[in-house]
Structure formats: C-alpha cells, structure tokens
Design a protein around this motif. Structure first.
Motif, PDB file in Angstrom:
ATOM      1  N   THR A 172       0.817  -1.214   0.000  1.00  0.00           N
ATOM      2  CA  THR A 172       0.000   0.000   0.000  1.00  0.00           C
ATOM      3  C   THR A 172       0.854   1.269   0.000  1.00  0.00           C
ATOM      4  OG1 THR A 172      -1.517   1.263   1.405  1.00  0.00           O
ATOM      5  CG2 THR A 172      -0.091  -0.277   2.528  1.00  0.00           C
ATOM      6  N   ASP A 173       0.262   2.353  -0.495  1.00  0.00           N
ATOM      7  CA  ASP A 173       0.959   3.648  -0.435  1.00  0.00           C
ATOM      8  C   ASP A 173       1.042   4.174   0.997  1.00  0.00           C
ATOM      9  OD1 ASP A 173      -1.735   4.301  -0.084  1.00  0.00           O
ATOM     10  OD2 ASP A 173      -1.792   5.826  -1.646  1.00  0.00           O
TER      11      ASP A 173
ATOM     12  N   TYR B  12      -1.950  -0.531  10.949  1.00  0.00           N
ATOM     13  CA  TYR B  12      -2.092  -1.206   9.648  1.00  0.00           C
ATOM     14  C   TYR B  12      -0.880  -0.909   8.766  1.00  0.00           C
ATOM     15  CZ  TYR B  12      -3.352  -1.608   4.712  1.00  0.00           C
ATOM     16  OH  TYR B  12      -3.320  -1.890   3.365  1.00  0.00           O
TER      17      TYR B  12
ATOM     18  N   ARG C 269     -10.528  10.230  12.719  1.00  0.00           N
ATOM     19  CA  ARG C 269      -9.771   8.988  12.959  1.00  0.00           C
ATOM     20  C   ARG C 269      -8.452   9.377  13.645  1.00  0.00           C
ATOM     21  NH1 ARG C 269      -8.257   5.800   7.501  1.00  0.00           N
ATOM     22  NH2 ARG C 269     -10.191   4.678   7.858  1.00  0.00           N
TER      23      ARG C 269
HETATM   24  O1  DAU Z   1      -4.207   3.935   0.385  1.00  0.00           O
HETATM   25  C1  DAU Z   1      -4.409   2.565   0.285  1.00  0.00           C
HETATM   26  C2  DAU Z   1      -5.250   2.098   1.446  1.00  0.00           C
HETATM   27  O2  DAU Z   1      -6.583   2.563   1.198  1.00  0.00           O
HETATM   28  C3  DAU Z   1      -5.245   0.598   1.638  1.00  0.00           C
HETATM   29  O3  DAU Z   1      -3.938   0.180   1.962  1.00  0.00           O
HETATM   30  C4  DAU Z   1      -6.219   0.175   2.745  1.00  0.00           C
HETATM   31  O4  DAU Z   1      -6.266  -1.230   2.840  1.00  0.00           O
HETATM   32  C5  DAU Z   1      -7.588   0.714   2.391  1.00  0.00           C
HETATM   33  O5  DAU Z   1      -8.492   0.412   3.432  1.00  0.00           O
HETATM   34  C6  DAU Z   1      -7.539   2.227   2.162  1.00  0.00           C
HETATM   35  O6  DAU Z   1      -7.262   2.922   3.397  1.00  0.00           O
HETATM   36  P1  DAU Z   1      -8.043   4.266   3.796  1.00  0.00           P
HETATM   37  O7  DAU Z   1      -7.969   4.445   5.249  1.00  0.00           O
HETATM   38  O8  DAU Z   1      -7.632   5.402   2.938  1.00  0.00           O
HETATM   39  O9  DAU Z   1      -9.545   3.826   3.326  1.00  0.00           O
HETATM   40  P2  DAU Z   1     -10.984   4.029   4.006  1.00  0.00           P
HETATM   41  O10 DAU Z   1     -11.971   3.617   2.973  1.00  0.00           O
HETATM   42  O11 DAU Z   1     -11.059   3.430   5.342  1.00  0.00           O
HETATM   43  O12 DAU Z   1     -11.061   5.602   4.163  1.00  0.00           O
HETATM   44  C7  DAU Z   1     -10.922   6.489   3.058  1.00  0.00           C
HETATM   45  C8  DAU Z   1     -10.987   7.899   3.602  1.00  0.00           C
HETATM   46  O13 DAU Z   1     -12.321   8.147   4.080  1.00  0.00           O
HETATM   47  C9  DAU Z   1     -10.075   8.144   4.789  1.00  0.00           C
HETATM   48  O14 DAU Z   1      -9.577   9.470   4.734  1.00  0.00           O
HETATM   49  C10 DAU Z   1     -10.995   7.997   5.991  1.00  0.00           C
HETATM   50  C11 DAU Z   1     -12.320   8.496   5.469  1.00  0.00           C
HETATM   51  N1  DAU Z   1     -13.518   7.865   6.085  1.00  0.00           N
HETATM   52  C12 DAU Z   1     -13.587   6.502   6.084  1.00  0.00           C
HETATM   53  C13 DAU Z   1     -14.647   5.853   6.679  1.00  0.00           C
HETATM   54  C14 DAU Z   1     -14.713   4.336   6.698  1.00  0.00           C
HETATM   55  C15 DAU Z   1     -14.528   8.642   6.634  1.00  0.00           C
HETATM   56  O15 DAU Z   1     -14.467   9.889   6.600  1.00  0.00           O
HETATM   57  N2  DAU Z   1     -15.578   7.994   7.225  1.00  0.00           N
HETATM   58  C16 DAU Z   1     -15.685   6.631   7.276  1.00  0.00           C
HETATM   59  O16 DAU Z   1     -16.669   6.113   7.852  1.00  0.00           O
END
Ligand code: DAU
Ligand code: NAD
Length: 366
Positions: free
Chosen positions: A133-134, A159, A304
């Motif tokens: 991952t980045d 992670y 977060r």
């Molecule tokens: O960058 C690559 C990564 O992208 C991967 O290595 C990870 O496995 C993958 O889960 C993802 O990580 P993120 O933390 O960026 O993805 P997530 O979908 O959890 O969150 C995307 C963005 O949205 C992040 O800035 C947090 C925000 N978010 C996420 C959730 C779940 C919210 O604002 N509200 C939420 O409920």
C-alpha cells in the motif's frame, strides 16, 4: 502455463484479480488460499466452481506446513500475496491481528517460498509478488511531491506499520537469500466486492438505508483513487515485465478530497434513485426515494486518530518502464461501481449480515 497461488483471493482485490487473470490467461492454474475472515467471501469466487484450473483452499497463510504443501503439490511458480488485515480503523481498535497476519503471515509465506523454491533447489523460475500500500510512505502536506519508490517509509497506523514490516521482509528475502520478489505499493482501490466498511461502499449502503454518512474530521483528507481492475492490470504488468527485486508504485493520478467523493456519491444516487421508480421502491428509506437530497445524511464525526491527511502516487516508474496506464477514469469507474452494488444487493446483504457464511457452509461444507 503459469501456476499461481493467490493469497487472500476471496477478499476485495484478490477476487477481482482472479477474475482479471482468468480473462487474460484461460489456461493458467489458479489456487486461492484464504482464511475467510470477516472480509473474505467464498461466494465472490463461486463463478469458478466449474473451472478445472481453479482450486480454493480454506486455510491460513500463517500455517507453514499447509503453505509448503500447496507450493510442492501444486508445483506453484508464482505467489501473488494479497492476504492481509486491510482496514485502518480496525487496526486502531485491535492491532494484534494486523501484526500477526500482515507481518508474521507474510514471513511464513516467505519462509515457505524459500524452502520450496530455493532450499529444495528445483531451480525453477519463480516469483513472489507482494501487494502493498501507499500508506507505508506516511502522509503528505498539500504541496509535497507525490510518493515515489524512494520516499522514506513513515507508516502512521498499526495497519500501515504492519504492511511496512512485510515490505521490509520481502525485500530482505531477496537481498539475503535471492528469492525472486517484486512489490507494488498502490493507492485507494474502489470497485465490486469491496467490503462495506471502506468509505465508498459503506457510504453507498448507508445512503440506501437512510443512515448517516459519518465524515471523519473536516472531510478534506485526500486520497488517490484507482479502479480495482487497474490495480490488477498494474500487478500483471509487473509480473510480466517487472524487474526482480524492484518496487513499483501504482496509482490512478486521481487525487480527491473525501468530501468531493462523498458529494459525487450523493449526486449520483439522487439522479439514479430520483429518476427510477423501481429503485426508489427497492430503497424506500433512502432520502432520494423521498425527494430529499442524499447529502442531507452527511454527518461530521470525530476524526480517525492519527489520520493521514494526503496520499499521492508518482506513477512515473511503472509508466515509463512497463507502459502502465489505468484504463478507467474516476467518473466512469465510479458510475460502474455504483451500478454493480445496485445490481448485486444480495452480495452485500449477505456479507453484511453474515449469511454468506451459512451459504458457504451449505455449498462447500466449510
Ligand atoms: O491507500 C491505500 C489504502 O486505502 C489501503 O492500503 C487500505 O487497505 C484501504 O483500506 C484504504 O485505506 P483508507 O484508510 O484510505 O480507506 P478508508 O476507505 O477506510 O477511508 C478512506 C478515507 O475516508 C479516509 O480518509 C478515511 C475516510 N472515512 C472513512 C470511513 C470508513 C470517513 O471519513 N468515514 C468513514 O466512515
Ligand atoms: P480485504 O480485507 O478485502 O481482503 C483480505 C483477504 O485476506 C480476505 O479474503 C481475508 O479472508 C484474507 N485473509 C486475511 N487474513 C488471512 C490469513 N491469515 N490467511 C489467509 N487469508 C487471510 O483486503 P483488500 O482490500 O482486498 O486488500 C488486499 C491487499 O491489497 C492487502 O494486502 C492490502 O494491504 C492491499 N492494498 C489494498 C488497497 C485497498 O484500497 N483496498 C490498496 C493498496 C493495497
């Protein structure tokens, strides 16, 4: 003909990769090893049930004997390693499993690969491809240059720290033992079969049910988005022509603040559900079915902990060396993705309520 072991092939990217690979190489043998954690879904691979070149092994990458046996008995020559705990929020609440699976699990696979391919000395051409991952590069300020393969590792979450540990182990097994490895570090994927805990599917399904869309902090965090098939394409390019021992960054050149992604999702749903009485009848609790903008569900919540502000990928190396170019722009990929979730309601309902586990038991006795 190649013989692949795909770890984590019942998860989001792994399941898309198996499909992608099969479309390109119909005669290769594909073996998926997956522990079917909450994120792994056997049903995502059910279309391969009658494929004689496909096998599914329900097992753990931390099981050295099992992995060694698979490598030997199936004469595997290529490992594509997706299996991991992948959700940042979960790593904050319970980091142990992340270290066990991502660091120790990767090490077990490396040991088994070394044993099968080097110590047992078959001399066969082999490849251990590690999917990373980045996030290992940490976070960027608004004007910082994008991550290159030489950016210093600064992982900020349990992670990303566990993925960084696995990247280092992969590199060390090449440097010290001569294992033929490649690694890709990719940005945020979206697409079919993504577990509805990640931003896009979570917000989509919440919106369909009229539930709040929980935006962390100010919602101005930036991610680079890539359609999952374009990640698979990048991995295929690296497997075909990547230099052994090298790392390649994969990205979509699509940096977007979360709020922009969320607004796009809301507008799409307003148009889709607002303009389709059948969809409105299927999702009567969605605001769009009642003529209310989906954006009314946006709710700002506590940020977060340790939240990375911005990721951006410099794709110069994979583009210039391997001619890689993503095939989907965000607008078309995003629309295709929404359509997939709307068409595959039973898939996400089953993964969310756990009934796919019952289905797996009935179908496969596991
Ligand atoms: O960058 C690559 C990564 O992208 C991967 O290595 C990870 O496995 C993958 O889960 C993802 O990580 P993120 O933390 O960026 O993805 P997530 O979908 O959890 O969150 C995307 C963005 O949205 C992040 O800035 C947090 C925000 N978010 C996420 C959730 C779940 C919210 O604002 N509200 C939420 O409920
Ligand atoms: P996912 O959580 O959807 O799937 C992970 C899969 O691994 C599941 O099928 C799960 O059952 C399996 N698994 C977990 N622990 C296992 C174990 N001990 N043994 C065997 N199988 C196990 O994850 P994903 O989003 O598909 O990510 C796949 C890989 O790609 C991960 O290594 C992740 O770090 C990396 N990655 C993800 C993204 C992204 O945006 N999702 C971006 C870049 C890199």
């Amino acid at each position: 003909m190649a013989k692949l072991l795909v770890t984590g092939g019942a998860g989001f990217i792994g399941a898309n990769f198996v499909r992608f690979w099969r479309r390109r190489y119909e005669h290769d043998e594909l073996c998926v090893l997956d522990a079917l954690t909450y994120a792994g879904n056997r049903a995502s691979l059910s279309s391969f049930d009658n494929d004689p070149g496909f096998t599914f092994v329900h097992g753990d990458i931390r099981d050295y004997d099992l992995v060694t046996r698979i490598l030997r008995d199936r004469e595997i020559d290529t490992i594509v390693h997706f299996a991991a705990e992948s959700h940042v929020d979960r790593s904050i609440h319970g980091p142990d499993e992340f270290i066990d699976t991502n660091a120790n699990g990767t090490h077990t696979l490396l040991k088994a690969a070394k044993f099968a391919w080097l110590d047992q000395g078959s001399g066969r051409t082999h490849r251990f491809h590690h999917v990373s991952t980045d996030e290992v590069y940490g976070t960027l300020g608004p004007y910082d240059p994008a991550f290159t393969e030489h950016t210093a590792y600064t992982p900020n979450s349990p992670y990303s720290a566990s993925k960084a540990a696995s990247d280092h182990l992969v590199r060390a097994y090449h440097h010290t033992f001569g294992l033929a490895v490649t690694t890709t570090n990719c940005s945020n994927n979206y697409g079919p079969y993504q577990f509805p805990e990640k931003l896009i599917p979570l917000f989509l399904i919440n919106a369909l049910h009229g539930r709040a869309l929980p935006i962390y902090g100010d919602g101005q965090q930036v991610r680079d988005w890539l359609y999952v098939d374009d990640h698979c394409l990048g991995i295929c390019r690296v497997l075909a022509d990547g230099r052994v021992g090298e790392v390649y960054n994969i990205g979509g050149n699509t940096e977007l603040p979360n709020l922009q992604v969320i607004n796009q999702l809301c507008e799409h749903l307003d148009a889709l559900i607002g303009g389709d009485p059948e969809l409105a009848a299927r999702f009567p609790d969605s605001p769009a079915a009642r003529g209310i903008p989906t954006s009314s569900l946006k709710t700002y919540v506590k940020d977060r902990p340790g939240h990375d502000r911005r990721y951006a990928i410099d794709t110069g190396k994979i583009t210039s060396e391997l001619g890689y170019r993503p095939g989907h722009d965000f607008r078309s990929g995003f629309a295709a993705n929404l359509e997939w979730y709307l068409k595959n309601e039973s898939w996400w309902r089953e993964v969310m309520d756990g009934s796919y586990r019952k289905w797996t038991k009935q179908q496969y006795g596991k």
